[in-house]
Design a protein around this motif. Structure first.
Motif, PDB file in Angstrom:
ATOM      1  N   ILE A  42     -77.683 -36.846   5.742  1.00 25.17           N
ATOM      2  CA  ILE A  42     -77.469 -38.371   6.292  1.00 25.17           C
ATOM      3  C   ILE A  42     -79.232 -38.450   6.517  1.00 25.17           C
ATOM      4  CG2 ILE A  42     -77.405 -39.888   7.703  1.00 25.17           C
ATOM      5  CD1 ILE A  42     -74.167 -39.018   8.015  1.00 25.17           C
ATOM      6  N   ARG A  43     -79.923 -39.000   5.857  1.00 22.54           N
ATOM      7  CA  ARG A  43     -81.486 -39.789   5.744  1.00 22.54           C
ATOM      8  C   ARG A  43     -81.497 -40.032   7.817  1.00 22.54           C
ATOM      9  NH1 ARG A  43     -84.128 -41.749   1.264  1.00 22.54           N
ATOM     10  NH2 ARG A  43     -82.523 -43.305   1.660  1.00 22.54           N
ATOM     11  N   PRO A  44     -82.509 -40.353   8.051  1.00 21.31           N
ATOM     12  CA  PRO A  44     -83.302 -40.981   9.079  1.00 21.31           C
ATOM     13  C   PRO A  44     -82.822 -42.243   9.066  1.00 21.31           C
ATOM     14  CG  PRO A  44     -85.162 -38.919   8.711  1.00 21.31           C
ATOM     15  CD  PRO A  44     -83.822 -39.135   7.727  1.00 21.31           C
ATOM     16  N   GLY A  45     -82.713 -43.115   9.792  1.00 23.06           N
ATOM     17  CA  GLY A  45     -82.383 -44.390  10.125  1.00 23.06           C
ATOM     18  C   GLY A  45     -80.986 -44.528   8.685  1.00 23.06           C
ATOM     19  N   LYS A  46     -80.320 -43.799   8.413  1.00 23.20           N
ATOM     20  CA  LYS A  46     -79.160 -44.046   7.496  1.00 23.20           C
ATOM     21  C   LYS A  46     -77.572 -43.740   8.170  1.00 23.20           C
ATOM     22  CE  LYS A  46     -80.844 -45.581   4.041  1.00 23.20           C
ATOM     23  NZ  LYS A  46     -81.500 -46.919   3.624  1.00 23.20           N
ATOM     24  N   SER A  78     -81.726 -31.216  16.013  1.00 21.69           N
ATOM     25  CA  SER A  78     -82.259 -32.874  15.841  1.00 21.69           C
ATOM     26  C   SER A  78     -81.368 -33.629  16.833  1.00 21.69           C
ATOM     27  CB  SER A  78     -82.572 -32.770  14.535  1.00 21.69           C
ATOM     28  OG  SER A  78     -83.888 -33.853  14.094  1.00 21.69           O
ATOM     29  N   ILE A  79     -82.806 -34.387  17.762  1.00 27.09           N
ATOM     30  CA  ILE A  79     -82.838 -35.584  18.631  1.00 27.09           C
ATOM     31  C   ILE A  79     -82.548 -36.291  17.610  1.00 27.09           C
ATOM     32  CG2 ILE A  79     -83.482 -37.027  19.883  1.00 27.09           C
ATOM     33  CD1 ILE A  79     -85.263 -34.559  21.315  1.00 27.09           C
ATOM     34  N   GLY A  80     -81.416 -37.608  17.294  1.00 27.76           N
ATOM     35  CA  GLY A  80     -80.651 -38.239  16.863  1.00 27.76           C
ATOM     36  C   GLY A  80     -79.676 -38.481  15.877  1.00 27.76           C
ATOM     37  N   ALA A  81     -79.372 -36.823  15.604  1.00 27.26           N
ATOM     38  CA  ALA A  81     -77.974 -36.286  14.596  1.00 27.26           C
ATOM     39  C   ALA A  81     -76.912 -36.519  15.179  1.00 27.26           C
ATOM     40  CB  ALA A  81     -79.234 -35.144  13.200  1.00 27.26           C
ATOM     41  N   VAL A  82     -76.453 -37.555  14.496  1.00 22.90           N
ATOM     42  CA  VAL A  82     -75.177 -37.509  15.370  1.00 22.90           C
ATOM     43  C   VAL A  82     -73.521 -36.911  14.577  1.00 22.90           C
ATOM     44  CG1 VAL A  82     -73.362 -38.925  17.003  1.00 22.90           C
ATOM     45  CG2 VAL A  82     -76.369 -38.641  17.250  1.00 22.90           C
ATOM     46  N   PHE A  83     -73.178 -36.222  15.080  1.00 28.39           N
ATOM     47  CA  PHE A  83     -70.948 -36.240  14.610  1.00 28.39           C
ATOM     48  C   PHE A  83     -70.319 -36.296  15.303  1.00 28.39           C
ATOM     49  CE2 PHE A  83     -67.283 -34.000  13.027  1.00 28.39           C
ATOM     50  CZ  PHE A  83     -67.560 -34.755  11.432  1.00 28.39           C
ATOM     51  N   ILE A  84     -69.104 -37.688  14.684  1.00 25.34           N
ATOM     52  CA  ILE A  84     -67.866 -38.045  15.907  1.00 25.34           C
ATOM     53  C   ILE A  84     -67.352 -38.024  15.019  1.00 25.34           C
ATOM     54  CG2 ILE A  84     -66.836 -39.898  16.328  1.00 25.34           C
ATOM     55  CD1 ILE A  84     -70.479 -41.580  16.475  1.00 25.34           C
ATOM     56  N   CYS A  85     -66.407 -36.870  15.931  1.00 28.85           N
ATOM     57  CA  CYS A  85     -64.424 -36.350  15.369  1.00 28.85           C
ATOM     58  C   CYS A  85     -64.031 -37.356  16.392  1.00 28.85           C
ATOM     59  CB  CYS A  85     -64.960 -35.338  14.564  1.00 28.85           C
ATOM     60  SG  CYS A  85     -63.291 -34.769  13.904  1.00 28.85           S
ATOM     61  N   ASN A  86     -63.130 -38.337  15.601  1.00 30.26           N
ATOM     62  CA  ASN A  86     -62.015 -38.994  16.323  1.00 30.26           C
ATOM     63  C   ASN A  86     -62.854 -39.143  17.964  1.00 30.26           C
ATOM     64  OD1 ASN A  86     -59.723 -38.974  15.328  1.00 30.26           O
ATOM     65  ND2 ASN A  86     -59.274 -36.706  15.600  1.00 30.26           N
ATOM     66  N   ASP A  87     -62.432 -38.685  19.123  1.00 32.14           N
ATOM     67  CA  ASP A  87     -62.872 -39.452  20.273  1.00 32.14           C
ATOM     68  C   ASP A  87     -64.529 -38.275  21.059  1.00 32.14           C
ATOM     69  OD1 ASP A  87     -61.097 -37.484  21.444  1.00 32.14           O
ATOM     70  OD2 ASP A  87     -60.876 -37.977  23.252  1.00 32.14           O
ATOM     71  N   GLN A  88     -65.042 -37.329  20.172  1.00 28.43           N
ATOM     72  CA  GLN A  88     -65.797 -36.234  20.219  1.00 28.43           C
ATOM     73  C   GLN A  88     -66.961 -36.037  19.714  1.00 28.43           C
ATOM     74  OE1 GLN A  88     -64.992 -33.501  22.179  1.00 28.43           O
ATOM     75  NE2 GLN A  88     -63.313 -34.248  22.604  1.00 28.43           N
ATOM     76  N   GLY A 110     -71.130 -40.292  10.426  1.00 26.67           N
ATOM     77  CA  GLY A 110     -72.321 -39.702  11.000  1.00 26.67           C
ATOM     78  C   GLY A 110     -73.134 -40.302  11.210  1.00 26.67           C
ATOM     79  N   THR A 111     -74.474 -39.828  12.028  1.00 29.56           N
ATOM     80  CA  THR A 111     -75.134 -41.475  11.964  1.00 29.56           C
ATOM     81  C   THR A 111     -76.365 -40.332  12.745  1.00 29.56           C
ATOM     82  OG1 THR A 111     -76.585 -43.335  12.759  1.00 29.56           O
ATOM     83  CG2 THR A 111     -75.422 -41.712  15.104  1.00 29.56           C
ATOM     84  N   ASN A 112     -77.575 -40.806  11.904  1.00 35.37           N
ATOM     85  CA  ASN A 112     -79.084 -39.992  11.792  1.00 35.37           C
ATOM     86  C   ASN A 112     -80.123 -41.599  12.403  1.00 35.37           C
ATOM     87  OD1 ASN A 112     -81.470 -38.571  11.691  1.00 35.37           O
ATOM     88  ND2 ASN A 112     -81.027 -38.023   9.983  1.00 35.37           N
ATOM     89  N   CYS A 113     -80.052 -41.496  13.858  1.00 30.83           N
ATOM     90  CA  CYS A 113     -81.733 -42.426  14.487  1.00 30.83           C
ATOM     91  C   CYS A 113     -82.147 -41.537  14.822  1.00 30.83           C
ATOM     92  CB  CYS A 113     -80.538 -43.353  15.356  1.00 30.83           C
ATOM     93  SG  CYS A 113     -80.114 -42.396  17.078  1.00 30.83           S
ATOM     94  N   GLY A 114     -82.542 -40.735  14.247  1.00 26.27           N
ATOM     95  CA  GLY A 114     -84.125 -39.439  14.523  1.00 26.27           C
ATOM     96  C   GLY A 114     -84.516 -39.152  12.857  1.00 26.27           C
ATOM     97  N   LEU A 115     -85.776 -38.175  13.104  1.00 21.83           N
ATOM     98  CA  LEU A 115     -86.326 -38.843  12.403  1.00 21.83           C
ATOM     99  C   LEU A 115     -86.277 -37.184  11.186  1.00 21.83           C
ATOM    100  CD1 LEU A 115     -89.890 -38.223  15.115  1.00 21.83           C
ATOM    101  CD2 LEU A 115     -88.967 -40.109  13.798  1.00 21.83           C
ATOM    102  N   LYS A 116     -85.373 -36.171  11.245  1.00 21.43           N
ATOM    103  CA  LYS A 116     -85.860 -35.363  10.206  1.00 21.43           C
ATOM    104  C   LYS A 116     -83.802 -35.606   9.666  1.00 21.43           C
ATOM    105  CE  LYS A 116     -87.711 -32.068  12.309  1.00 21.43           C
ATOM    106  NZ  LYS A 116     -87.758 -30.728  13.602  1.00 21.43           N
ATOM    107  N   ASP A 117     -83.714 -35.028   8.332  1.00 20.92           N
ATOM    108  CA  ASP A 117     -82.138 -35.373   7.406  1.00 20.92           C
ATOM    109  C   ASP A 117     -80.969 -34.447   7.828  1.00 20.92           C
ATOM    110  OD1 ASP A 117     -83.574 -36.740   5.609  1.00 20.92           O
ATOM    111  OD2 ASP A 117     -83.452 -35.162   4.189  1.00 20.92           O
ATOM    112  N   LYS A 118     -80.624 -35.152   8.433  1.00 21.44           N
ATOM    113  CA  LYS A 118     -79.233 -34.518   9.003  1.00 21.44           C
ATOM    114  C   LYS A 118     -78.131 -33.809   7.447  1.00 21.44           C
ATOM    115  CE  LYS A 118     -75.186 -36.195  10.883  1.00 21.44           C
ATOM    116  NZ  LYS A 118     -73.975 -35.742  10.093  1.00 21.44           N
TER     117      LYS A 118
END
Length: 130
Positions: A42-46, A78-88, A110-118
């Motif tokens: 997931i690229r930044p902003g995606k 990396s700040i902004g690289a997030v993974f969500i599974c159910n309530d975690q 999954g989301t990437n509001c950071g500056l590096k690819d996740k």
């Protein structure tokens, strides 16, 4: 989300984009046989919005036994690289952290509001512990 430019993920597959040795090592570690796996980017902003993975071969996998799903954080934290599974929610996970899902069809995003690819390794396996 249909019209959103922010929805995007890129998948890479074993033998085509990365060595199958990775799959074999994970099978040994998890005591499973691989039904399906890939590396997602997931690229930044995606983002990949909340969803369940749909697979046309699911019945075929289930006929082989109990399915187990894992994710591995392969990028450095990396700040902004997030993974969500159910309530975690997982953020700034150490590289190599493995998440074992409660159920292979859990809702996730999954989301990437950071500056590096996740990058994450995604693995659906058939358990040998039955």
């Amino acid at each position: 989300y249909d019209k959103s430019d922010s929805v995007e993920w890129i998948n890479y597959y074993p033998s085509k984009h990365f060595t199958n040795d990775v799959v074999k090592e994970f099978e040994k570690w998890s005591n499973t046989s691989c039904a399906r796996c890939w590396i997602s980017r997931i690229r930044p902003g995606k983002m990949a919005p909340l969803h369940q993975d749909i697979d046309d071969h699911l019945e075929e996998y289930l006929a082989k036994g109990q399915l187990i799903r894992y994710n591995v954080f392969i990028s450095e934290p990396s700040i902004g690289a997030v993974f969500i599974c159910n309530d975690q929610v997982y953020h700034l996970q150490p590289q190599g952290t493995v998440i074992k899902w409660n159920h292979y069809m859990d809702w996730h995003a999954g989301t990437n509001c950071g500056l590096k690819d996740k990058f994450m390794f995604n693995f659906l396996g058939v358990s040998h512990d039955q």
